[in-house]
Scaffold this active site. Structure first.
Site, mmCIF file in Angstrom:
data_model
loop_
_atom_site.group_PDB
_atom_site.id
_atom_site.type_symbol
_atom_site.label_atom_id
_atom_site.label_comp_id
_atom_site.label_asym_id
_atom_site.label_seq_id
_atom_site.Cartn_x
_atom_site.Cartn_y
_atom_site.Cartn_z
ATOM 1 N N GLU A 130 0.803 -1.227 0.000
ATOM 2 C CA GLU A 130 0.000 0.000 0.000
ATOM 3 C C GLU A 130 0.836 1.278 0.000
ATOM 4 O O GLU A 130 1.761 1.432 0.800
ATOM 5 C CB GLU A 130 -0.930 0.009 1.219
ATOM 6 C CG GLU A 130 -1.864 1.207 1.274
ATOM 7 C CD GLU A 130 -2.909 1.122 2.376
ATOM 8 O OE1 GLU A 130 -3.711 2.056 2.497
ATOM 9 O OE2 GLU A 130 -2.926 0.114 3.112
ATOM 10 N N LYS A 185 -8.615 -1.283 1.086
ATOM 11 C CA LYS A 185 -9.626 -1.854 1.974
ATOM 12 C C LYS A 185 -10.368 -2.912 1.185
ATOM 13 O O LYS A 185 -11.016 -2.623 0.188
ATOM 14 C CB LYS A 185 -10.621 -0.790 2.485
ATOM 15 C CG LYS A 185 -10.199 -0.161 3.792
ATOM 16 C CD LYS A 185 -10.289 -1.161 4.944
ATOM 17 C CE LYS A 185 -9.543 -0.672 6.174
ATOM 18 N NZ LYS A 185 -8.112 -0.957 6.115
#
Length: 429
Positions: A230, A246
């Protein structure tokens, strides 16, 4: 320009990591060949040794960072820990700190390696060092024989399964009361009296779980072995980009089943709701420092595949308001929403209540800031934090709790995210 070519770039990178780790300070950033339309033209950047350092324990972290960056007038590498949040909002961190890393650490490297698929650019920030000497030293390095990894590292959890399940239910009660919409609840796994070879351990972790924001960071006896997928935040000229993750589902070795799992992730209402809530939070954070009307969602619910998992990743961008500095972009978005929940401040208050360890480096970020005040930072997740002097090893995992969360499935997701690290530490094949 000190540009060199090598026939075996992956071997050179491996040698460079071993060479860099022989110094007291180094930062190794590897994209592992993942295409990144928002990233630099280099697939690996290595900062080696330090000319100057900034260590923050209690003072104003961002003011210290501003002063340091202006003083050194060059690219600096380092990390910010999650607990800098306490300097940004009326928050506290009272959970036990077992790793003992400083609040913030940056350094101006003596040597920088900028590596593409075929070339190595060497920047020497010390006039007494020649680039050709560095290149030859690395090219001629004989990688030490691999030491057998310990047969086992005794891993324990700060939170047993039943405690975790109970805490998920308590978080859901807060959601039902309207205190929050979503909260990222994390738990720590750890090993005491633990001795590992950090380079070898990171190499195995990176082999098992190659990711686009992998990093090996060393500060004396403190190591961060990071397999992060990420990006937290990047600034290039006036544009800032955040790519929150997410939504997670396991991979399958069967191609048909794997494709079905990707589709299942993309269409899962819970995963999509998690993702959109964090996208909204990031958009809201960026509006604080962006030029009016420039915040936009470039991609929503992108499904990206990694060796262990598929993930839902969205991309949010904005133009930085000329009234604000690069530091405002970091201050206005830190810590990253994907690791807190929403509303952000209330979520962080509840994180402090329900988690049992200081997050520290975990869910902070590692990266660099250039002399032109551009920057790129990852999110420190899927990472081993190791204090060699104290022989303490830690890794944390978590997931977003929403009103639709099933506690058992949330626990299983934590174990899925910890799978690669456990595989490395338990010396599984």
């Amino acid at each position: 320009m000190n540009l060199f070519k090598t026939k075996h770039i992956e071997l050179f990178k491996e040698k460079a990591l071993h060479w860099a780790s022989s110094f007291s300070t180094c930062c190794y950033l590897d994209s592992n060949g993942y295409a990144d339309p928002y990233g630099s033209s280099y697939n690996c950047i290595i900062a080696i040794d330090s000319i100057d350092e900034l260590t923050v324990t209690h003072e104003d972290a961002f003011e210290a960072l501003r002063t340091f960056q202006e003083k050194v007038k060059g690219t600096i590498f380092g990390y910010l820990t999650y607990d800098i949040k306490n300097q940004l909002e009326e928050l506290e961190s009272n959970n036990p700190d077992h790793c003992h890393f400083p609040l913030l650490f940056f350094f101006r490297p003596r040597i920088e390696l900028l590596i593409t698929d075929a070339t190595v650019e060497i920047i020497c920030n010390d006039s007494l060092i020649e680039a050709s000497f560095i290149f030859e030293s690395i090219e001629n390095l004989v990688i030490p024989a691999t030491n057998p990894l310990p047969k086992t590292v005794h891993i324990e959890s700060r939170m047993d399964k039943q405690t975790y399940l109970s805490k998920v239910e308590k978080v859901k009660e807060h959601i039902h009361r309207g205190d929050i919409y979503e909260l990222n609840l994390c738990q720590e796994f750890y090993a005491e009296d633990c001795s590992i070879d950090p380079v070898q351990t990171w190499e195995k972790l990176n082999m098992i779980s190659p990711t686009p924001f992998s990093s090996f960071f060393k500060r004396k006896d403190q190591y961060i072995l990071c397999a992060s997928p990420e990006r937290y935040l990047r600034k290039q000229a006036a544009v800032v980009i955040s790519q929150p993750i997410k939504g997670t589902i396991k991979r399958s070795s069967d191609a048909t089943e794997d494709a079905n799992l990707k589709e299942q992730l993309y269409n899962d209402p819970k995963e999509r709701s998690e993702n959109v809530m964090i996208v909204d939070l990031v958009r809201n954070d960026l509006t604080r420092c962006a030029s009016p009307g420039t915040v936009k969602v470039d991609e929503l619910f992108g499904v990206y595949s990694f060796k262990q998992v598929h993930q839902l990743i969205s991309t949010v961008s904005a133009s930085l308001n000329p009234k604000f500095t690069y530091l405002e972009a970091i201050k206005d978005t830190f810590p990253m929403g994907s690791m807190t929940g929403a509303p952000k401040i209330k979520a962080m208050q509840l994180i402090e209540r329900y988690e049992e360890s200081l997050r520290g480096v975990y869910s902070g970020c590692i990266g660099y800031i250039t002399s032109t005040q551009d920057f790129d930072f990852n999110v420190v997740i899927r990472s081993i934090v190791y204090n060699a002097a104290e022989q303490y090893l830690s890794f944390q995992v978590g997931g977003a709790i929403t009103t639709n969360s099933d506690p058992e499935k949330e626990y299983e997701e934590c174990l899925l995210k910890a799978q690669a690290i456990k595989q490395v530490l338990l010396n599984q094949r």
